[in-house]
Write a protein that holds these residues in place. Structure first.
Motif, short mmCIF file in Angstrom:
data_model
loop_
_atom_site.label_atom_id
_atom_site.label_comp_id
_atom_site.label_asym_id
_atom_site.label_seq_id
_atom_site.Cartn_x
_atom_site.Cartn_y
_atom_site.Cartn_z
N LEU A 224 69.68 60.93 22.63
CA LEU A 224 68.48 60.64 23.11
C LEU A 224 67.92 62.13 23.20
CD1 LEU A 224 69.63 57.44 25.61
CD2 LEU A 224 68.79 58.08 23.51
N ARG A 228 65.43 63.24 30.00
CA ARG A 228 65.38 62.07 29.82
C ARG A 228 64.64 61.51 31.16
NH1 ARG A 228 70.94 61.50 28.39
NH2 ARG A 228 70.48 62.90 26.28
N GLU A 231 62.10 54.97 31.15
CA GLU A 231 61.96 54.17 30.48
C GLU A 231 63.12 53.90 28.62
OE1 GLU A 231 59.81 56.77 31.44
OE2 GLU A 231 58.17 55.28 32.65
N MET A 232 63.78 54.72 29.27
CA MET A 232 64.81 54.94 27.65
C MET A 232 65.34 53.52 27.26
SD MET A 232 65.73 58.92 27.37
CE MET A 232 64.35 60.72 26.50
N THR A 234 65.19 50.94 28.20
CA THR A 234 65.07 49.48 27.52
C THR A 234 64.87 50.17 25.93
OG1 THR A 234 62.81 50.20 27.92
CG2 THR A 234 63.57 48.45 29.53
N THR A 235 65.16 50.84 25.69
CA THR A 235 64.80 51.55 23.98
C THR A 235 66.22 50.88 23.15
OG1 THR A 235 65.52 53.98 24.31
CG2 THR A 235 63.34 53.85 24.57
N GLU A 236 65.26 50.84 21.80
CA GLU A 236 66.16 49.83 20.94
C GLU A 236 67.83 51.07 20.80
OE1 GLU A 236 66.34 48.75 16.04
OE2 GLU A 236 64.84 49.15 17.44
N ARG A 237 67.33 52.19 20.96
CA ARG A 237 68.38 53.03 20.94
C ARG A 237 69.88 53.28 21.54
NH1 ARG A 237 72.24 54.74 17.28
NH2 ARG A 237 72.98 56.71 18.05
#
Length: 254
Positions: A224, A228, A231-232, A234-237
């Protein structure tokens, strides 16, 4: 890159009621210079024992432990350890608590306190230098404890669930703040947690341990971007990385 921590095939057992209790079963891991590494595993799997071995408080039954990239470096010269409880001395002010490690080395007290006062704003403690631990919130006590750890000026920080006792909102804020502090000092960090989101959000790499006797069942690079953002999560990755760790914990427990 300097390897600040290198563990190779580290094993440890204890005797309890005349019976051998294996705790660590060939754990290997490494932490590089300026790197943030998370260590996650179930309760009682041996994470604290691992920290005690790195700190030189416990000898492994087998395996190799190197600090600072070479043999012969003592833990006290390379490592600063922050346990889950802040362990602030209640009869000392915040300022006197945070300089304890440096005072123990017989450095000039005025110079050390001057350095600490300059860092108070970064740690969110400006104006509380003369307060006592009982007058602080849980988050502020952890900030003071981390400041004491950072101010020791060791190359490696061992952080043992420092936010485990905090509420969710405070914990999220502390995670973002910790990354800001780390970005300022860039000491190598080995961070123990039970929280998968926390492990991923903070780290460059994550090691997952099995239940006792602990082994590494997953070593995961966290690709990632930095800095940071909250909001990260909730991301797909992020969710894909979380799924890998959850599977490893489930597989290790099985």
């Amino acid at each position: 890159m300097t390897l600040e921590i290198l563990l190779e095939d580290v094993a440890k057992s204890y005797r309890m009621n005349g019976v051998s209790l294996p705790v660590l079963d060939g754990v290997s891991l490494q932490v590089e210079e300026k790197e943030f590494v998370s260590l996650i595993g179930p309760s009682g799997c041996g994470k604290s024992t691992l920290f005690n071995i790195i700190c030189g408080l416990t000898e492994p039954d087998r395996g190799r432990v190197l600090l600072g990239g070479r043999a012969g470096v003592r833990a006290g010269e390379a490592v600063s350890y922050m346990p889950q409880k802040d362990l602030l001395l209640p009869w000392r002010t915040v300022l006197d608590n945070v300089v304890l490690a440096r005072r123990a080395t017989r450095e000039d007290s005025r110079a050390v306190k001057k350095e600490a006062m300059e860092l108070m704003p970064l740690f969110g403690l400006s104006g509380f230098e003369n307060s006592y631990p009982a007058e602080l919130s849980g988050g502020m006590r952890q900030r003071a404890a981390l400041m004491r750890t950072v101010l020791a000026r060791r190359r490696v920080l061992l952080l043992d669930e420092p936010f485990g006792a905090l509420d969710a909102i405070t914990r999220n804020r502390m995670q973002q703040w910790l990354l800001q502090v780390w970005d300022n000092f860039r000491q190598a960090v080995l961070f123990v947690t039970h929280d998968i989101d926390e492990a991923i959000f903070l780290a460059d790499r994550v090691y997952v341990l099995t239940p006792r006797p602990a082994r590494v069942c997953l070593h995961l690079n966290i690709d990632l971007p930095r800095p940071r953002q909250v909001e990260m999560v909730t991301t797909e990755r992020f969710l894909a990385l979380k799924k890998q760790i959850m599977r490893a914990l489930q597989y290790g427990a099985g």
